[in-house]
Design a protein around this motif. Sequence first.
Motif, short mmCIF file in Angstrom:
data_model
loop_
_atom_site.label_atom_id
_atom_site.label_comp_id
_atom_site.label_asym_id
_atom_site.label_seq_id
_atom_site.Cartn_x
_atom_site.Cartn_y
_atom_site.Cartn_z
N LEU A 1 -3.25 15.11 -2.69
CA LEU A 1 -2.41 13.91 -2.75
C LEU A 1 -0.94 14.30 -2.77
CD1 LEU A 1 -4.45 11.89 -5.41
CD2 LEU A 1 -4.42 11.53 -2.93
N VAL B 1 2.23 12.03 -4.26
CA VAL B 1 1.71 10.87 -4.99
C VAL B 1 1.92 11.11 -6.48
CG1 VAL B 1 -0.33 9.47 -5.50
CG2 VAL B 1 0.02 10.38 -3.19
N GLN C 1 -1.85 4.68 -3.80
CA GLN C 1 -0.92 4.45 -2.70
C GLN C 1 0.09 5.59 -2.64
OE1 GLN C 1 1.86 1.10 -2.95
NE2 GLN C 1 1.35 0.66 -0.82
N ARG C 2 0.34 6.03 -1.43
CA ARG C 2 1.40 7.01 -1.16
C ARG C 2 2.50 6.27 -0.44
NH1 ARG C 2 2.68 11.49 2.74
NH2 ARG C 2 3.84 12.93 1.44
N TYR D 1 0.62 7.77 4.90
CA TYR D 1 1.23 6.94 3.86
C TYR D 1 0.44 5.65 3.76
CZ TYR D 1 5.20 10.07 3.84
OH TYR D 1 5.98 11.18 3.72
#
Length: 137
Positions: A60, A63, A82-83, A101
């Motif tokens: 990740l 993140v 969520q990124r 994203y």
Amino acid sequence: MKVRDPTIWMWGEALDMLERADRLHRQFFQLSGAGRASPTWEPPLDIFETASQLIVMVALPGVTADAVAVDVELGAIVVRGQRRLPAFCANCDIRRLELPYGNFERRIELPGQQLQLGARRLEDGCLTLELNKLGVP
């Protein structure tokens, strides 16, 4: 000097391109759960097993810990979050975007044995989940 056979080289290039396309397809086009914002990508992961644990590492990059949720469901663990694009992207043109994203979700099916979620760390761009095997000394 040995001459390369162009048909073998081209076949290898074609297979590499198909593999990259398949990987991108899996990352960007995953089905979502009902009632949530649709995930747009699926993070890659590694799973390791010791005598007493399963260790799951989810990639990740970028993140933050507060943007990740880990839910234990029957027979699986679900990592979602969520990124976001970096703040400086509000006033810039994107020239290349290879890292995904947006909303993500990864469902990790677990083996039939009983496991308990132990330590959870997010460091160096990887979420590490330690799942302790119950009934193992």
